[in-house]
Design a protein around this motif. Structure first.
Motif, PDB file in Angstrom:
ATOM      1  N   ALA A  69     -12.222  13.656  25.200  1.00  0.00           N
ATOM      2  CA  ALA A  69     -10.780  13.379  25.101  1.00  0.00           C
ATOM      3  C   ALA A  69     -10.163  14.156  23.941  1.00  0.00           C
ATOM      4  CB  ALA A  69     -10.553  11.874  24.913  1.00  0.00           C
ATOM      5  N   ALA A  70     -10.848  14.165  22.807  1.00  0.00           N
ATOM      6  CA  ALA A  70     -10.295  14.810  21.609  1.00  0.00           C
ATOM      7  C   ALA A  70     -10.199  16.326  21.796  1.00  0.00           C
ATOM      8  CB  ALA A  70     -11.166  14.489  20.397  1.00  0.00           C
ATOM      9  N   GLU A  71     -11.246  16.935  22.332  1.00  0.00           N
ATOM     10  CA  GLU A  71     -11.228  18.388  22.499  1.00  0.00           C
ATOM     11  C   GLU A  71     -10.200  18.784  23.562  1.00  0.00           C
ATOM     12  OE1 GLU A  71     -12.655  20.215  20.301  1.00  0.00           O
ATOM     13  OE2 GLU A  71     -11.924  22.040  21.265  1.00  0.00           O
ATOM     14  N   ALA A 101      -9.980   2.961  26.877  1.00  0.00           N
ATOM     15  CA  ALA A 101      -9.807   2.568  25.470  1.00  0.00           C
ATOM     16  C   ALA A 101     -10.149   3.724  24.536  1.00  0.00           C
ATOM     17  CB  ALA A 101     -10.676   1.355  25.165  1.00  0.00           C
ATOM     18  N   ARG A 102     -11.155   4.532  24.906  1.00  0.00           N
ATOM     19  CA  ARG A 102     -11.491   5.694  24.070  1.00  0.00           C
ATOM     20  C   ARG A 102     -10.381   6.737  24.115  1.00  0.00           C
ATOM     21  NH1 ARG A 102     -16.525   5.328  21.399  1.00  0.00           N
ATOM     22  NH2 ARG A 102     -17.092   3.173  21.862  1.00  0.00           N
ATOM     23  N   PHE A 103      -9.796   6.912  25.315  1.00  0.00           N
ATOM     24  CA  PHE A 103      -8.718   7.902  25.450  1.00  0.00           C
ATOM     25  C   PHE A 103      -7.450   7.444  24.718  1.00  0.00           C
ATOM     26  CE2 PHE A 103      -9.575  11.481  28.432  1.00  0.00           C
ATOM     27  CZ  PHE A 103     -10.934  11.281  28.544  1.00  0.00           C
ATOM     28  N   ARG A 104      -7.283   6.137  24.595  1.00  0.00           N
ATOM     29  CA  ARG A 104      -6.096   5.604  23.927  1.00  0.00           C
ATOM     30  C   ARG A 104      -5.977   6.115  22.496  1.00  0.00           C
ATOM     31  NH1 ARG A 104      -4.143  -0.681  24.054  1.00  0.00           N
ATOM     32  NH2 ARG A 104      -2.059  -0.235  23.289  1.00  0.00           N
ATOM     33  N   GLU A 105      -7.118   6.443  21.880  1.00  0.00           N
ATOM     34  CA  GLU A 105      -7.098   6.962  20.503  1.00  0.00           C
ATOM     35  C   GLU A 105      -6.438   8.337  20.438  1.00  0.00           C
ATOM     36  OE1 GLU A 105     -11.192   6.794  19.162  1.00  0.00           O
ATOM     37  OE2 GLU A 105     -11.381   4.768  19.983  1.00  0.00           O
TER      38      GLU A 105
END
Ligand SMILES: C[S@@+](CC[C@H](N)C(=O)[O-])C[C@H]1O[C@@H](n2cnc3c(N)ncnc32)[C@H](O)[C@@H]1O
Length: 283
Positions: A69-71, A101-105
């Motif tokens: 998600a971050a990259e 939930a991880r992508f929400r960050e």
């Protein structure tokens, strides 16, 4: 319509499926260079992939999804869209929500689309509709042999953006009015298309030969995502988990550019073969 500019520095990566880990691949791309990301990662439900181990410890899997998600956020344009298809399994329904939930960050959740693979409609529930004369059951799903669990007839398609306010081309995936007298009734109803909403029925094609991949999505799914975001010939679509090339084929059909990553040589080869056939057919 949005005019997309192809970012400088992308040229050497375009219209290819790169045989590598997707995070390592994306790390080579410039910041804010991709218009649309459409992908379906492994769900960690024990699918028999050739190369990838689909039974990782849950924490490890979710941490990996967070890194993807971050990259992906780094390479996505500010007005870009990231469509993430993710499902669970009957005995583990939390997976899509844990990944969410991880992508929400990293993202705003602009839309939640339900990809419906199969649906049953009783004639009595729909009244008088042209052409529908009896109960209808359409599409395919894998029936679950259980008294506890329902068969999985849909999957999630999360639409992430950086700011939650990216304008979309809703009529790009519009549906025809049933009642044509609606055309012209409102300012926005100037042609025979209305908003489809967030339930998309996209069945798998019936195939009689064995499947070359255990978890591919129908080509129509990435095609509808690209249409919904809006596109032109400079639009760049990225699929970090390209599998056998469904997203690349959708991009070719719509005449956009694509970049993909796939870790398994056999799936990548299958994707390249499908692309070669499609380009030959389109000549
Ligand atoms: C759910 S499938 C995607 C299928 C694809 N949407 C299609 O229609 O063919 C996930 C794919 O990710 C690939 N994969 C797993 N780990 C990867 C990684 N680190 N980098 C790139 N691809 C990876 C798997 O080999 C698998 O083909």
């Amino acid at each position: 319509m949005t005019i997309h500019q192809t970012a400088p520095g992308l040229a050497g990566y375009l219209d290819s499926i790169h045989l590598c880990d997707c995070i390592e691949g994306m790390q080579q791309l410039p910041d804010a260079s991709i218009d649309i990301i459409v992908t379906s990662p492994p769900y960690n439900i024990g699918k028999p992939y050739n190369s990838h181990n689909d039974t990782m410890p849950r924490d490890e899997y979710l941490a990996w999804m967070g890194r993807v998600a971050a990259e992906a956020r780094r390479i996505l344009k500010d007005e870009g869209s990231f469509f993430l298809n993710v499902g669970g399994k009957p005995s583990d329904q939390w997976i899509p929500y844990d990944v969410l939930a991880r992508f929400r960050e990293h993202y705003e959740l602009q839309n939640v689309i339900h990809w419906v693979k199969s649906v049953a409609i009783e004639k009595a529930d729909i009244g008088a509709y042209d052409g529908i004369t009896k109960d209808v059951a359409v599409g395919h799903y894998q029936p679950v042999n259980s008294r506890r669990y329902l068969s999985q007839c849909h999957e999630h398609l999360f639409h992430f953006t950086k700011n939650g306010g990216v304008p979309l081309d809703k009529l790009g995936v519009g549906v025809k009015y049933q009642d044509k007298s609606n055309i012209g009734r409102w300012k926005q109803a100037d042609r025979d298309l209305r908003d489809r909403g967030n339930v998309w029925f996209i069945p798998y094609r019936t195939i009689r030969t064995s499947r070359p991949h255990p978890a591919s999505f129908p080509e129509k799914l990435p095609e509808m995502c690209i249409r919904l975001h809006g596109f032109d010939e400079k639009t760049v679509v990225c699929d970090p988990f390209m599998g056998i090339g469904s997203t690349a084929l959708a991009a070719i059909t719509l005449n956009t550019r694509y970049i993909g990553y796939e870790i398994d040589p056999a799936y990548r080869e299958c994707a390249c073969e499908r692309i070669r056939e499609r380009l030959e057919y389109q000549k």
